[in-house]
Design an enzyme around this catalytic site. Sequence first.
Site, PDB file in Angstrom:
ATOM      1  CG  ASP A   1      -2.059   1.006   1.130  1.00  0.00           C
ATOM      2  OD1 ASP A   1      -2.238   1.621   0.062  1.00  0.00           O
ATOM      3  OD2 ASP A   1      -2.761   1.193   2.145  1.00  0.00           O
ATOM      4  CE  LYS A   2       0.049   7.883  -2.336  1.00  0.00           C
ATOM      5  NZ  LYS A   2      -1.280   8.543  -2.500  1.00  0.00           N
ATOM      6  CG  HIS A   3      -0.371   7.472   4.481  1.00  0.00           C
ATOM      7  ND1 HIS A   3      -1.721   7.550   4.735  1.00  0.00           N
ATOM      8  CD2 HIS A   3       0.187   8.568   5.070  1.00  0.00           C
ATOM      9  CE1 HIS A   3      -1.965   8.639   5.450  1.00  0.00           C
ATOM     10  NE2 HIS A   3      -0.827   9.273   5.657  1.00  0.00           N
ATOM     11  CB  SER A   4      -0.267  10.850   0.057  1.00  0.00           C
ATOM     12  OG  SER A   4      -0.016  12.242  -0.061  1.00  0.00           O
TER      13      SER A   4
ATOM     14  CB  THR B   1      -8.381   9.136  -1.652  1.00  0.00           C
ATOM     15  OG1 THR B   1      -7.070   9.676  -1.810  1.00  0.00           O
ATOM     16  CG2 THR B   1      -8.614   8.079  -2.718  1.00  0.00           C
TER      17      THR B   1
ATOM     18  NE  ARG C   1      -1.973  13.702  17.924  1.00  0.00           N
ATOM     19  CZ  ARG C   1      -1.760  13.242  16.677  1.00  0.00           C
ATOM     20  NH1 ARG C   1      -2.322  12.105  16.291  1.00  0.00           N
ATOM     21  NH2 ARG C   1      -1.010  13.924  15.841  1.00  0.00           N
TER      22      ARG C   1
ATOM     23  CB  SER D   1      -1.890   9.112  13.995  1.00  0.00           C
ATOM     24  OG  SER D   1      -3.193   9.204  13.452  1.00  0.00           O
TER      25      SER D   1
ATOM     26  CE  LYS E   1      -5.259   6.379  10.151  1.00  0.00           C
ATOM     27  NZ  LYS E   1      -4.778   7.159  11.301  1.00  0.00           N
ATOM     28  CE  LYS E   2      -1.940   3.696   4.790  1.00  0.00           C
ATOM     29  NZ  LYS E   2      -2.889   3.386   3.693  1.00  0.00           N
TER      30      LYS E   2
END
Length: 438
Positions: free
Chosen positions: A81-84, A121, A169, A184, A188-189
Amino acid sequence: MILPQELIRQKRDGGALDPDAIKAFVAGFDNERVTDAQVAAFAMAVFFRGMEPAETVALTEAMRDSGEVLDWSGLDRPVVDKHSTGGIGDNVSLMLAPIVAACGAAVPMISGRGLGHTGGTLDKLESIPGYDVRPDNDIVRRTVQEVGCAIIGQTGRLAPADKRFYAIRDVTATVESIPLITASILSKKLAAGLGGLVLDVKTGSGAFMTKEGDARALAESLVAVANGAGLKTTALLTRMDEALASAAGNAVEVRNAVRFLTGAHRDAAVEEVTLALAAEMLVLAGLAADAVAARAAAARALGDGSSAETFGRMVSALGGPGDFVERMDDHLPKAPIVGAVTAEAAGSVAAVDARALGLAVVELGGGRTRPQDGIDHAVGLSDLARIGTRLERGDPLGVVHARSEDGFARAAAILRSAYRLAEEPIPAPASAVVARFG
């Protein structure tokens, strides 16, 4: 077990926390043994005192283990997967997931919504009629197995401790802490059961981390903690000094993404970032020996139409139209007022306030100021002039898609003020990819 107030005291005074104590503290989120006041105090202590990598790993793993951890065993594809970290016109996920899937990987991409000046997204995908961003687990698993990718939202069962921690937060001025941001994102990942992760950390006027030094520190923290928690991870630092794509909004970015996949139009910066991230993912997945071979494979999947086909199949599998790619304009919502905003003088585009472009989308109704706000999927900006472009007086800076004349006027004023023109020629930015980590 150490009392919550004693753990807070230790961190307040600059001490390093025992990983088991951190995990017990997070476990107390679920049964209210740890109060909101104590969570807030802990967050503030970390904000000022920081965390060692081992502490951040423990916090990340504890939040991961607060809920369900997905299991992709039985898939015949490696899972990546990818996260931005988010930005303006960042529709890369819409192209990246099907490209990497077309190369043989499984991409269960858990994405989020927009808040503030950045887009989300899930909001973009909800421009597509029928597309379900929260399908049940059986549909997700079947889609990933048969199509290769599914871009969906986080369920309440994934890292629920992070949801509570972030909400606290958000209202206690402790969001901007690198250890807490790291935990954070990665909790999740890690809960998504991945075999590899690539991070796209943005820097520039439209990014969460506007200063390059801060973005580098975040990228280094994310890579170190993810690998420390057993998830193979690399990161790219990429520029967000202007909108990444030439469109910003929801339906307008989906339209831009489909045109990219079909080859009708490809923004150069989007292509550079997308192929660079795809290469990282394919190497982590073991589907290419090195970045050169991986980039070539991704380019082939883009050029031969298989990635566009994969995107269309994903949309259909998740409830959208079966002919979405072929008849995109028949399905996507359109704003009733569309018009160009023109330059008032000749010059070369020297700088763009990308954050202002995001705020223009919000002003049009295409973004949120509160999580519960609804959005207008049709509005946004398109055909945005790029840094280095030479414009004559009357040439378009961009096109505004608005619901009303008043909305058009407000967005046009923001768009015009976001651009700075210079009399002398301005070179285009050399590269959208600044650095690699991992």
